[in-house]
Structures are given as C-alpha cells and as structure tokens.
Scaffold this motif. Sequence first.
Motif, mmCIF file in Angstrom:
data_model
loop_
_atom_site.group_PDB
_atom_site.id
_atom_site.type_symbol
_atom_site.label_atom_id
_atom_site.label_comp_id
_atom_site.label_asym_id
_atom_site.label_seq_id
_atom_site.Cartn_x
_atom_site.Cartn_y
_atom_site.Cartn_z
ATOM 1 N N SER A 1 0.777 -1.238 0.107
ATOM 2 C CA SER A 1 -0.148 -0.073 -0.047
ATOM 3 C C SER A 1 0.919 1.109 0.020
ATOM 4 O O SER A 1 0.433 2.519 -0.582
ATOM 5 N N LEU A 2 2.239 1.050 0.473
ATOM 6 C CA LEU A 2 3.048 2.149 0.628
ATOM 7 C C LEU A 2 3.508 2.536 -0.829
ATOM 8 O O LEU A 2 3.513 3.687 -1.265
ATOM 9 N N VAL A 3 3.753 1.349 -1.639
ATOM 10 C CA VAL A 3 4.267 1.574 -2.930
ATOM 11 C C VAL A 3 3.148 2.241 -3.838
ATOM 12 O O VAL A 3 3.334 2.826 -4.584
ATOM 13 N N ILE A 4 1.917 1.553 -3.547
ATOM 14 C CA ILE A 4 0.708 2.117 -4.482
ATOM 15 C C ILE A 4 0.407 3.598 -4.130
ATOM 16 O O ILE A 4 0.182 4.366 -4.927
ATOM 17 N N GLY A 5 0.625 4.069 -3.086
ATOM 18 C CA GLY A 5 0.531 5.415 -2.599
ATOM 19 C C GLY A 5 1.487 6.138 -3.308
ATOM 20 O O GLY A 5 1.356 7.459 -3.595
ATOM 21 N N ILE A 6 2.837 5.802 -3.204
ATOM 22 C CA ILE A 6 3.794 6.837 -3.645
ATOM 23 C C ILE A 6 3.603 6.742 -5.313
ATOM 24 O O ILE A 6 3.513 8.007 -5.877
ATOM 25 N N VAL A 7 3.631 5.756 -5.980
ATOM 26 C CA VAL A 7 3.139 5.680 -7.368
ATOM 27 C C VAL A 7 1.817 6.647 -7.598
ATOM 28 O O VAL A 7 1.840 7.420 -8.538
ATOM 29 N N GLY A 8 0.920 6.753 -6.736
ATOM 30 C CA GLY A 8 -0.145 7.097 -6.824
ATOM 31 C C GLY A 8 0.093 8.603 -6.714
ATOM 32 O O GLY A 8 -0.502 9.548 -7.623
ATOM 33 N N GLY A 9 0.938 9.198 -5.990
ATOM 34 C CA GLY A 9 1.246 10.724 -5.878
ATOM 35 C C GLY A 9 1.906 10.931 -7.314
ATOM 36 O O GLY A 9 1.675 12.151 -7.984
ATOM 37 N N TRP A 10 2.781 10.257 -7.992
ATOM 38 C CA TRP A 10 3.255 10.564 -9.113
ATOM 39 C C TRP A 10 2.466 10.614 -10.170
ATOM 40 O O TRP A 10 2.505 11.242 -10.991
ATOM 41 N N VAL A 11 1.281 9.514 -10.230
ATOM 42 C CA VAL A 11 0.522 9.636 -11.222
ATOM 43 C C VAL A 11 -0.336 10.673 -11.275
ATOM 44 O O VAL A 11 -0.598 11.264 -12.210
ATOM 45 N N TYR A 12 -0.821 11.280 -10.062
ATOM 46 C CA TYR A 12 -1.384 12.435 -9.947
ATOM 47 C C TYR A 12 -0.744 13.614 -10.729
ATOM 48 O O TYR A 12 -0.963 14.384 -11.433
ATOM 49 N N PHE A 13 0.545 13.793 -10.223
ATOM 50 C CA PHE A 13 1.656 14.831 -10.429
ATOM 51 C C PHE A 13 1.681 14.741 -12.092
ATOM 52 O O PHE A 13 1.602 16.086 -12.774
ATOM 53 N N GLY A 14 1.849 13.538 -12.547
ATOM 54 C CA GLY A 14 2.258 13.524 -13.959
ATOM 55 C C GLY A 14 0.894 13.958 -14.737
ATOM 56 O O GLY A 14 0.686 14.579 -15.853
ATOM 57 N N PHE A 15 -0.082 13.452 -14.517
ATOM 58 C CA PHE A 15 -1.468 13.579 -15.241
ATOM 59 C C PHE A 15 -1.858 14.885 -15.107
ATOM 60 O O PHE A 15 -2.553 15.378 -16.066
ATOM 61 N N SER A 16 -1.761 15.733 -14.136
ATOM 62 C CA SER A 16 -2.397 16.978 -13.880
ATOM 63 C C SER A 16 -1.489 17.665 -14.775
ATOM 64 O O SER A 16 -2.035 18.587 -15.438
ATOM 65 N N ASN A 17 -0.091 17.627 -14.901
ATOM 66 C CA ASN A 17 0.720 18.230 -15.837
ATOM 67 C C ASN A 17 0.314 18.109 -17.378
ATOM 68 O O ASN A 17 0.250 19.005 -18.195
ATOM 69 N N LEU A 18 -0.227 16.752 -17.660
ATOM 70 C CA LEU A 18 -0.316 16.483 -18.933
ATOM 71 C C LEU A 18 -1.887 17.133 -19.309
ATOM 72 O O LEU A 18 -1.676 17.584 -20.398
ATOM 73 N N LEU A 19 -2.705 17.233 -18.311
ATOM 74 C CA LEU A 19 -3.904 18.061 -18.919
ATOM 75 C C LEU A 19 -3.593 19.408 -19.112
ATOM 76 O O LEU A 19 -4.280 19.940 -19.915
ATOM 77 N N LEU A 20 -2.739 19.938 -18.460
ATOM 78 C CA LEU A 20 -2.332 21.519 -18.846
ATOM 79 C C LEU A 20 -1.859 21.573 -20.232
ATOM 80 O O LEU A 20 -2.131 22.235 -20.953
ATOM 81 N N LYS A 21 -0.972 20.530 -20.605
ATOM 82 C CA LYS A 21 -0.257 20.463 -21.966
ATOM 83 C C LYS A 21 -1.437 20.213 -22.940
ATOM 84 O O LYS A 21 -1.298 20.932 -24.079
ATOM 85 N N LEU A 22 -2.336 19.424 -22.475
ATOM 86 C CA LEU A 22 -3.331 19.215 -23.676
ATOM 87 C C LEU A 22 -4.631 20.357 -23.679
ATOM 88 O O LEU A 22 -5.470 20.239 -24.226
ATOM 89 N N LYS A 23 -4.319 21.216 -22.716
ATOM 90 C CA LYS A 23 -5.526 22.374 -22.680
ATOM 91 C C LYS A 23 -6.722 21.989 -21.948
ATOM 92 O O LYS A 23 -7.577 22.295 -22.698
#
Length: 531
Positions: free
Chosen positions: A357-379
């Motif tokens: 669950s620790l690993v899943i949470g860590i990757v979850g934080g990265w997934v949020y960060f990356g996808f949030s920035n991707l949405l900005l690039k896609l406008k």
Amino acid sequence: MGVSDELVDLCAGVAEGDENYGACLAASYANSIETGVDVFYLIFAAALVFLMQAGFAMLCAGSVRQKNVKNIMLKNLLDACGGALGFWSVGYAFAYGGADSSTDKKDFIGSSNYFFLMNVGNTVTYDEDGFFVDQNVGYDYVGWFFQFAFAATAATIVAGTVAERCKMSAYLCYSIFLTGFVYPVVVHAIWSGNGFLTAFNSSPTFGVGVIDFAGSGVVHMTGGATALVAAKILGPRLGRFYDADGIPLPEPATFPAHSVALQILGTFILWFGWYGFNPGSSLYIANADSAAVAALAAVNTTIAAAAGCVTAMFTDTLVGQMKTGEAMYDLTMAMNGALGGLVAITAGCSVVEPWASLVIGIVGGWVYFGFSNLLLKLKIDDAVDAIPVHFANGAWGVIAVGLFAEPGRTMIAYSQDKHVGWFYSWGRGSSDATLLWAQICSILFIIGWVFALMTPFFMILNCLGMFRVDPLEEEVGLDISHHKGAAYDLSQPNKEDVEELVARRSTAHGKVEAPSQVSKAADEAEGDEES
C-alpha cells in the motif's frame, strides 16, 4: 455464511422437546444478532460514504472562485438527490437485478427485480410463534443504501471538473443519466454475481474475474472518465488557456482558490469518509474473516493516503526547485496527492500487504502529478483536478491489484489464490499474469463504455446550447447570474460614517459620540413620544 447460519440450517426440522432444540434456538438467536451487527455496520459505513458528499462540497467550494460558490454547492447537493432518485428507480435494478452467483450465467445488465425497490424487503414472514423468520430483509434494504452512497460519489466527481461554466440543466441531465444507467452497468459487470467480469460468479471470466474491492475502477474511473469527456467537450474557463482574442497564452492562467480552509476541510472529510468506503466494502463484520478484511483495508487506506500526499507535494517541490531555484510547498499538491493515494488503494485494500500500500500510494502521488501536468499541456481545464485524482489513479489502482495481490489475503477476501498478483506469481516460479490481464480488461471496458455513451450525450447537450453558460454570465459569476446573488455578503459600512467616526475619535480623545444619523433618529423618536 457465518457459523450461526450453518447451525440454523442443520437445525431445520428439529422439533420442540428434542434434545437439540435448545441449542438450535440459541443458534437462531445468535444468527439474528449477527445479522443485526452486520446491518448496523453497513448503515454506519454507508453514512460515512455519504458524508463524503460534504467533503466534495467543501473541497469544490474552496477550489472555485468566490463568484461561483453557490453554484457548486447546489450541484453537490443535487448529486445526492439525483443519485438517490435515479438509483432507487432503475439504477439498482440495472446494477444487481437478477444477480445469482451460484450459477455460471453471465449477462451485461440487470433486467429483473429491484425496479423502484419493488422486490426489496417484501418477504417479511413470521413463524407460528410470532418470531421473525426472514433474516435478510434488513440486509436487503441496507444493501441499496450502501450502493446508493457509492453511486452518488461517482456523480459528484464530475461536479468539480466542470465548475464555473456548466449549466444547471445539463448537470441535472448527466447526473441522472450517470447514476441511473451508465454507472449501474459498470457495477453489474464487476460486482454483480452474474456480471461478465465479476469475481463472484461460480465460473468467473479468466478463471478469476476482476478484483476491484471498493471501486477504484467501478466508482472512480467511471466518474473520472465522465469528467474527462465533459471537460474536453465543454472547453476551458474563459482566460484559462486563451486571451480575449483566442490567442494561446504562454502559460496557463491560474485562478486562485477562494478558500484554502474549505479545501483542507473537504480533504479531511473525504479521507475520513474513505474509512466507510474501503473497510465498509467487506459488507460484513460479525465474523473473523470479514473483520480481518475490514481491518486490513483501514490500515492500507491510511498508509496509501499518507504516501500519496508527501510524494506529490515533494515531487512538485523538487521539480519547482530545479526550474526556479526556490523550494515551494504546494498545499493543493499535498491534498490531491492524498486523495490520489486513497483512490489508488481502493481496489486492492483488502488483498495487498501494508508495504505494498505504501508503494501504491507513492506511485499514486506520481500519477497525480504527471497526469495533472499532462492535462495542462493538452489544454483540458479541470477546475479541481478531479480527472488526475479519480481517472488516472483509479486506473493505476486497478492495475496495482494485478501486481500486488497477495495469495493469503486474496484467499480470505475472494476465496481463491490460484491467480494472484504478478509479482507473487514470479515468486511461485510462474509467470501467470491472468489476474493482471483481467484487471486491464476491466479498465478497457470502463473507458470504452463511458466514452461511447457520454461523448454523444455531452455533444448533443452542447449542440442544443444546454451545456455551457453565456460568456457574460460566466464572467459575472454563476452565483449572481443563476442563484439570486453572491454567496457572501461583502458590503462595507458607509464611507461617510467611517470618516466621521475616525474624526470624532481623533478630536474627542477616545470619546465616541453616536453618528449623526443615529442622533437624528433618536431625536425624531423622542419628538414623536412627546407629541
């Protein structure tokens, strides 16, 4: 079935006066108590899930600008109302109608029983001594209540994404459509006893079915995918990515949240409600196996949320420091990182070990960060970043089960350990990825189903002019243009009165006389009394 259920079955036909009659009567009472405890547990868990509506409301209200607070609060309230009516009338029947896990029958949608709850709780019978016979009536009712709370959550996910620019009529339309039809079909496929992807069928697909314990895919991906389609068709808020002439901005404009306090309050309420969402999905508590599942779910939920929070925040801090040389700590990243971790662990909270669950949470934080920035690039404009939290991390959570499902815990929660997490399969000397493949299939199904239905639905609303508010109304704010005034009374005291007060204090050395208007009113009142 608990031990007391088995005793009751064995005691069927034992007559009064038989030497085993007393033991069987005690078993019957024990069965009643066990059922009561389980029903109360689900009522309590469902109430916690429903409390998440308040969390979404506070988070969304804090995230939008001051001029749109009433609008987003009303939409969150109507989510609960629309979800209740839609799920009561047809949604529950489409989700669980005709469910029977004892056969290998599979179908796409529920088509019998439960419409308007007509066949729920109508089997109340008593024996010749006046004792209540059917132990399942209470559980039938609370089953609907628990599932309704989940349906309302799926609809609420969309509210924040389309905030500040969506018409109320469109919101009502898609909220009812989502909870009444789109979401129930996903529920039936994965959670119903005869869904074509379920793990609860006597002959599950791929020999294992899909493991999505509390709904990373069923609830969060469904809501997040709907939000993604809606945001793309609706378009960004005015001034977000383009100037008044339609020319792209060098950097996306930032619309500051009007209340960080409401944002953090909403985040904590959501985290608290998740302890009904995940542990409550054990559905029972009055036996050792269910208690173990619920307790593990609570522990894993906590660890994943904490890991997601710190990972997202410090990743953003490090990236920002590399760009600007300054270390800044973003509260929004921390809050949404925690929510991303919660979404990610929801599917596997009952079958993974705490370290996983620790690993899943860590990757979850990265997934949020990356996808949030991707949405900005896609406008693509998501007012509260619900798409990265729910859609992206919902998908990651479903995949994570296919990697980290531990055999022993999977046996307790799902009564099978033949097909488990891929990493554990390698530990067994096998490369069996059956469970991982089943999980990926569920992701593809949810994306395909939601996109296929919601894309034309939103396009029709848009073509009819029912989707987006008028640009002038958007600039003024939806509170004033649609809800009879602003959410906050920000009127200031009369300027002349303030100046007079300051002048009198400065000349009377602290002695403050009543303002002229007050003195005049008092003199007039005194004159009226004398006359």
